[in-house]
Design a protein around this motif. Structure first.
Motif, PDB file in Angstrom:
ATOM      1  N   ASN A  98       3.881  25.499  58.190  1.00 17.50           N
ATOM      2  CA  ASN A  98       3.810  24.072  58.480  1.00 17.50           C
ATOM      3  C   ASN A  98       2.472  23.515  58.002  1.00 17.50           C
ATOM      4  O   ASN A  98       1.421  24.163  58.156  1.00 17.50           O
ATOM      5  CB  ASN A  98       3.958  23.809  59.981  1.00 17.50           C
ATOM      6  CG  ASN A  98       5.362  24.128  60.472  1.00 17.50           C
ATOM      7  OD1 ASN A  98       6.343  23.932  59.753  1.00 17.50           O
ATOM      8  ND2 ASN A  98       5.462  24.625  61.705  1.00 17.50           N
ATOM      9  N   LEU A  99       2.527  22.313  57.441  1.00 11.96           N
ATOM     10  CA  LEU A  99       1.318  21.675  56.916  1.00 11.96           C
ATOM     11  C   LEU A  99       1.133  20.298  57.538  1.00 11.96           C
ATOM     12  O   LEU A  99       2.099  19.546  57.695  1.00 11.96           O
ATOM     13  CB  LEU A  99       1.410  21.514  55.395  1.00 11.96           C
ATOM     14  CG  LEU A  99       1.662  22.763  54.549  1.00 11.96           C
ATOM     15  CD1 LEU A  99       1.846  22.367  53.088  1.00 11.96           C
ATOM     16  CD2 LEU A  99       0.512  23.753  54.693  1.00 11.96           C
ATOM     17  N   ARG A 100      -0.126  19.997  57.862  1.00 15.81           N
ATOM     18  CA  ARG A 100      -0.481  18.626  58.221  1.00 15.81           C
ATOM     19  C   ARG A 100      -1.309  18.071  57.067  1.00 15.81           C
ATOM     20  O   ARG A 100      -2.273  18.688  56.632  1.00 15.81           O
ATOM     21  CB  ARG A 100      -1.276  18.572  59.523  1.00 15.81           C
ATOM     22  CG  ARG A 100      -0.444  18.959  60.726  1.00 15.81           C
ATOM     23  CD  ARG A 100      -1.119  18.597  62.040  1.00 15.81           C
ATOM     24  NE  ARG A 100      -0.325  19.100  63.161  1.00 15.81           N
ATOM     25  CZ  ARG A 100       0.739  18.484  63.665  1.00 15.81           C
ATOM     26  NH1 ARG A 100       1.118  17.335  63.138  1.00 15.81           N
ATOM     27  NH2 ARG A 100       1.422  19.006  64.663  1.00 15.81           N
ATOM     28  N   ILE A 101      -0.895  16.899  56.587  1.00 15.28           N
ATOM     29  CA  ILE A 101      -1.486  16.316  55.397  1.00 15.28           C
ATOM     30  C   ILE A 101      -2.528  15.283  55.798  1.00 15.28           C
ATOM     31  O   ILE A 101      -2.365  14.561  56.797  1.00 15.28           O
ATOM     32  CB  ILE A 101      -0.393  15.653  54.527  1.00 15.28           C
ATOM     33  CG1 ILE A 101       0.749  16.644  54.280  1.00 15.28           C
ATOM     34  CG2 ILE A 101      -0.956  15.167  53.206  1.00 15.28           C
ATOM     35  CD1 ILE A 101       0.325  17.945  53.680  1.00 15.28           C
ATOM     36  N   SER A 102      -3.570  15.158  55.022  1.00 12.52           N
ATOM     37  CA  SER A 102      -4.632  14.202  55.323  1.00 12.52           C
ATOM     38  C   SER A 102      -4.098  12.778  55.260  1.00 12.52           C
ATOM     39  O   SER A 102      -3.181  12.460  54.500  1.00 12.52           O
ATOM     40  CB  SER A 102      -5.783  14.357  54.322  1.00 12.52           C
ATOM     41  OG  SER A 102      -5.387  13.923  53.030  1.00 12.52           O
ATOM     42  N   SER A 103      -4.708  11.925  56.073  1.00  9.92           N
ATOM     43  CA  SER A 103      -4.306  10.516  56.074  1.00  9.92           C
ATOM     44  C   SER A 103      -4.515   9.886  54.705  1.00  9.92           C
ATOM     45  O   SER A 103      -3.737   9.017  54.282  1.00  9.92           O
ATOM     46  CB  SER A 103      -5.105   9.746  57.133  1.00  9.92           C
ATOM     47  OG  SER A 103      -4.799  10.217  58.425  1.00  9.92           O
ATOM     48  N   ASP A 104      -5.553  10.321  54.001  1.00  7.80           N
ATOM     49  CA  ASP A 104      -5.803   9.771  52.662  1.00  7.80           C
ATOM     50  C   ASP A 104      -4.653  10.068  51.709  1.00  7.80           C
ATOM     51  O   ASP A 104      -4.354   9.270  50.815  1.00  7.80           O
ATOM     52  CB  ASP A 104      -7.106  10.338  52.085  1.00  7.80           C
ATOM     53  CG  ASP A 104      -8.340   9.674  52.685  1.00  7.80           C
ATOM     54  OD1 ASP A 104      -8.181   8.580  53.278  1.00  7.80           O
ATOM     55  OD2 ASP A 104      -9.438  10.234  52.564  1.00  7.80           O
ATOM     56  N   SER A 105      -3.985  11.215  51.893  1.00 12.76           N
ATOM     57  CA  SER A 105      -2.842  11.545  51.032  1.00 12.76           C
ATOM     58  C   SER A 105      -1.711  10.553  51.232  1.00 12.76           C
ATOM     59  O   SER A 105      -1.046  10.138  50.277  1.00 12.76           O
ATOM     60  CB  SER A 105      -2.349  12.967  51.324  1.00 12.76           C
ATOM     61  OG  SER A 105      -3.325  13.921  50.980  1.00 12.76           O
ATOM     62  N   TRP A 106      -1.483  10.148  52.482  1.00  8.95           N
ATOM     63  CA  TRP A 106      -0.428   9.175  52.758  1.00  8.95           C
ATOM     64  C   TRP A 106      -0.816   7.800  52.211  1.00  8.95           C
ATOM     65  O   TRP A 106       0.037   7.065  51.697  1.00  8.95           O
ATOM     66  CB  TRP A 106      -0.144   9.093  54.254  1.00  8.95           C
ATOM     67  CG  TRP A 106       0.401  10.379  54.811  1.00  8.95           C
ATOM     68  CD1 TRP A 106      -0.206  11.214  55.692  1.00  8.95           C
ATOM     69  CD2 TRP A 106       1.662  10.976  54.499  1.00  8.95           C
ATOM     70  NE1 TRP A 106       0.589  12.304  55.958  1.00  8.95           N
ATOM     71  CE2 TRP A 106       1.746  12.177  55.233  1.00  8.95           C
ATOM     72  CE3 TRP A 106       2.720  10.616  53.673  1.00  8.95           C
ATOM     73  CZ2 TRP A 106       2.856  13.022  55.172  1.00  8.95           C
ATOM     74  CZ3 TRP A 106       3.829  11.445  53.598  1.00  8.95           C
ATOM     75  CH2 TRP A 106       3.887  12.631  54.343  1.00  8.95           C
ATOM     76  N   ARG A 107      -2.096   7.460  52.310  1.00 13.66           N
ATOM     77  CA  ARG A 107      -2.539   6.182  51.741  1.00 13.66           C
ATOM     78  C   ARG A 107      -2.398   6.196  50.223  1.00 13.66           C
ATOM     79  O   ARG A 107      -2.037   5.200  49.606  1.00 13.66           O
ATOM     80  CB  ARG A 107      -3.983   5.915  52.160  1.00 13.66           C
ATOM     81  CG  ARG A 107      -4.149   5.744  53.673  1.00 13.66           C
ATOM     82  CD  ARG A 107      -5.570   5.394  54.070  1.00 13.66           C
ATOM     83  NE  ARG A 107      -5.669   5.234  55.516  1.00 13.66           N
ATOM     84  CZ  ARG A 107      -6.237   6.119  56.338  1.00 13.66           C
ATOM     85  NH1 ARG A 107      -6.768   7.231  55.851  1.00 13.66           N
ATOM     86  NH2 ARG A 107      -6.264   5.897  57.642  1.00 13.66           N
ATOM     87  N   ASP A 108      -2.685   7.344  49.632  1.00 15.36           N
ATOM     88  CA  ASP A 108      -2.505   7.481  48.186  1.00 15.36           C
ATOM     89  C   ASP A 108      -1.032   7.301  47.791  1.00 15.36           C
ATOM     90  O   ASP A 108      -0.717   6.786  46.720  1.00 15.36           O
ATOM     91  CB  ASP A 108      -2.986   8.851  47.708  1.00 15.36           C
ATOM     92  CG  ASP A 108      -4.496   8.887  47.475  1.00 15.36           C
ATOM     93  OD1 ASP A 108      -5.123   7.814  47.541  1.00 15.36           O
ATOM     94  OD2 ASP A 108      -5.030   9.986  47.227  1.00 15.36           O
ATOM     95  N   GLU A 109      -0.137   7.737  48.695  1.00 15.28           N
ATOM     96  CA  GLU A 109       1.282   7.596  48.385  1.00 15.28           C
ATOM     97  C   GLU A 109       1.678   6.127  48.305  1.00 15.28           C
ATOM     98  O   GLU A 109       2.524   5.749  47.489  1.00 15.28           O
ATOM     99  CB  GLU A 109       2.135   8.319  49.436  1.00 15.28           C
ATOM    100  CG  GLU A 109       3.620   8.352  49.116  1.00 15.28           C
ATOM    101  CD  GLU A 109       3.976   9.223  47.916  1.00 15.28           C
ATOM    102  OE1 GLU A 109       5.174   9.272  47.566  1.00 15.28           O
ATOM    103  OE2 GLU A 109       3.066   9.842  47.328  1.00 15.28           O
ATOM    104  N   LEU A 110       1.055   5.293  49.124  1.00 15.91           N
ATOM    105  CA  LEU A 110       1.310   3.853  49.024  1.00 15.91           C
ATOM    106  C   LEU A 110       0.918   3.352  47.636  1.00 15.91           C
ATOM    107  O   LEU A 110       1.628   2.546  47.035  1.00 15.91           O
ATOM    108  CB  LEU A 110       0.506   3.095  50.076  1.00 15.91           C
ATOM    109  CG  LEU A 110       1.120   2.930  51.472  1.00 15.91           C
ATOM    110  CD1 LEU A 110       0.196   2.087  52.322  1.00 15.91           C
ATOM    111  CD2 LEU A 110       2.499   2.296  51.391  1.00 15.91           C
TER     112      LEU A 110
END
Length: 584
Positions: A98-110
């Motif tokens: 299981n992986l928890r991804i950094s918040s910056d990665s989700w912002r990058d997805e936007l």
């Protein structure tokens, strides 16, 4: 923004990261060279509390690596934990990671959604594999009815889905213009032709098509042909009226389908197929490979047929391919059976495609096994396996106030597709047809499908997009525009919405692989629900409202978020052939 997110969506990027880790372990000797990775998955865990992503890589590769899955998972986790975009990597159960991804990665997805725009979700997973999708293929004897509608929408949405996944797609309609029903159509058209010439035809005789849709056909024939065939013998006018009536009916069918936004690339004629000798060619090839023989069918089981006599017929060895009995390809009078003609038709389709998909009504379930057997046999002739899938679509029951809808006068026997689209609109019909699996029974209630409520999926999804567009217009009116400059101010509530949107590319690939376009409709409903929930939080908590004029920086970030959610909804609706409306 990271280099990966500029070119790949988040799920694709992490699949690549895990693949790179496995390659590194291979280079180190932990994994054997060339160990197959085709079954390695990277997807959200079923329980969101376990993390953002999960992979079964250790479970899949432990056996070829001759090691314990948890031990191999430990080696993988060690390398993944060194990646700055991974906040936490942990081992669960027998070896899942299981992986928890950094918040910056989700912002990058936007930002990735914004950069890709209308292409967000498209992939090359299809690798150029050519797919022929045959759907509708209704007999050319009348207008489209709602029994045809569901298969039409499923087939068209599937074709669009496959194109999004990188497949070249041919949309095909098989015109059954060689059977006895076409002669009935010609006789019915001749009756309407005589009516157009002034004759009182009285009641339509039993056995002919009674619908009013043949009135303009008769008028057209009277104008084109005059009265020369009014009293002519049937043998003289039947071939002419058959061809003309089929052409007119296909024009009507194409017009009806256009109301749903459906067009086909190819219209394959059964009559032309037989005229070109294709069934005979298929029989010759099959006989040459001992797949057709002359034999006698067994007497029908479970019933006594007084006039049954054993007749020698050319039989296809379909039992060799899993069917329960061998099937005749020609009748005793030498004419081709439906199966014989269909066999030749599929042989023709396979010449220009790498894969075949047929969308059929559920009443054709008994034919599936034998046609699959035929295509399996013909694969041998093509020198390559030809994947062939048949999707069975259940009928639709039309209801008004809970009661079955009466027949249409225009058709004489059924409710026409045109009537329904005129009443509720193309988008309502298309989306509703995809709100259940095609093999499940469906009710289409005229009141419910136009209801403005959460219980009406098409309204709920389109309203989410319209609400987003309205919010963007309102922001612009106040001088506030979407901006990615302050995405770091987006909190957990907003990132939950991003995580749902980021599922789209992965889910689209999975839906295309499974040949199930209804998955996109289900996903869009869930994404719309997430957006509406976020919107409603702003009603209860003013600090979560999207537009906050006193804080233009945060407003810009939230407008950027809303804009990208709207883009994903728009892309998903495009896959389904449904409009993303600007206002409601």
């Amino acid at each position: 923004m990271s280099e990966v997110s500029e070119t790949k969506t988040l799920h694709a990027a992490f699949a690549a990261k895990i693949d790179a880790v496995l390659s590194a372990l291979e280079a180190e000797g932990t994994l054997p060279a060339g160990a197959p990775r085709g079954n390695v998955t990277v997807e959200p865990p079923r329980d969101a509390s376990h993390g953002d992503l999960a992979t079964n890589a250790a479970m899949v590769l432990a056996k070829p690596a001759a090691t314990n899955p948890r031990d191999l998972a430990g080696r993988i986790v060690e390398k993944l934990a060194a990646d700055p975009s991974v906040e936490e990597a942990s081992i669960a159960g027998p070896g899942f990671i299981n992986l928890r991804i950094s918040s910056d990665s989700w912002r990058d997805e936007l930002r990735s959604i914004a950069a890709l725009g209308k292409a967000y979700g498209k992939s090359t997973r299809g690798e150029g594999v050519r797919v022929n999708v045959e759907y509708v293929s209704a007999n050319p004897t009348g207008p489209m009815h709602m029994g045809h509608c569901r298969g039409a929408v499923v087939g068209d949405a599937l074709a669009r889905l496959l194109e999004w996944a990188g497949h070249p797609v041919t949309r095909e309609y098989y015109v059954n213009d060689a059977g006895g029903q076409v002669d009935v159509l010609a006789r019915s058209a001749h009756l309407r032709y005589r009516e157009a010439l002034g004759e009182d035809i009285g009641e339509i005789p039993e056995g002919l098509y009674p619908g009013d849709y043949l009135v303009p056909v008769g008028e057209y024939l009277a104008e084109e042909l005059g009265d020369r065939y009014r009293d002519a013998p049937e043998a003289e006018w039947l071939p002419i009226f058959r061809a003309e009536a089929v052409e007119q009916m296909m024009g009507l069918i194409k017009s009806d389908l256009a109301l749903l936004g459906i067009e086909h690339d190819e219209f394959a004629s059964e009559a032309a197929l037989q005229a070109a000798g294709k069934p005979a060619q298929a029989e010759e090839w099959l006989r040459g490979h001992d797949l057709v023989f002359d034999g006698v069918l067994e007497q029908p089981k479970g019933k006594v047929v007084d006039d049954w006599e054993p007749v020698q017929l050319p039989l296809f060895r379909s039992t060799r391919f899993g069917d329960d009995q061998d099937r005749p390809i020609r009748k005793s009078d030498g004419k081709w059976t439906y199966f014989g003609a269909d066999l030749a038709y599929h042989m023709q389709k396979a010449e220009d495609a790498d894969e075949l998909i047929d969308i059929w009504g559920a009443d054709h379930a008994g034919t599936v096994k034998r046609i699959k057997a035929a295509v399996a046999a013909l694969s041998e002739g093509q020198g390559k396996p030809i994947p062939f899938d048949v999707k069975l679509v259940q009928m639709v029951q039309l209801l008004r106030d809970g009661e079955p809808v009466k027949m249409s006068k225009r058709s004489g026997t059924f409710v026409t597709l045109a009537d329904v689209v005129q009443e509720v609109g193309k988008d309502v019909v298309r989306f509703t047809m995809l709100t259940r699996k095609p093999e499940a029974q469906m009710e289409f209630d005229f009141a419910k499908v136009v209801e403005a409520s959460k219980d009406n999926p098409v309204f709920y999804v389109q309203y989410a997009h319209a609400r987003i567009r309205s919010t963007l217009r309102k922001g612009a009116a106040e001088g506030l525009e979407p901006s990615d400059a302050a995405l770091d101010r987006l909190g957990e509530e907003e990132l939950t919405l991003v995580k749902q949107a980021a599922q789209f590319p992965r889910l689209l690939e999975a839906a295309a692989q499974a040949r199930e376009p209804h998955r996109i409709a289900f996903y869009l409903y869930d994404l719309a629900a997430e957006f509406h929930a976020f919107w409603n939080m702003g009603n209860d908590r003013p600090e979560l409202r999207i537009i906050r004029p006193e804080d233009p920086e945060l407003t810009g970030a939230r407008l950027f978020l809303a804009q990208q959610i709207g883009q994903v909804i728009s892309n998903g609706l495009d896959v389904l052939g449904v409009e993303a409306v600007e206002e409601m």
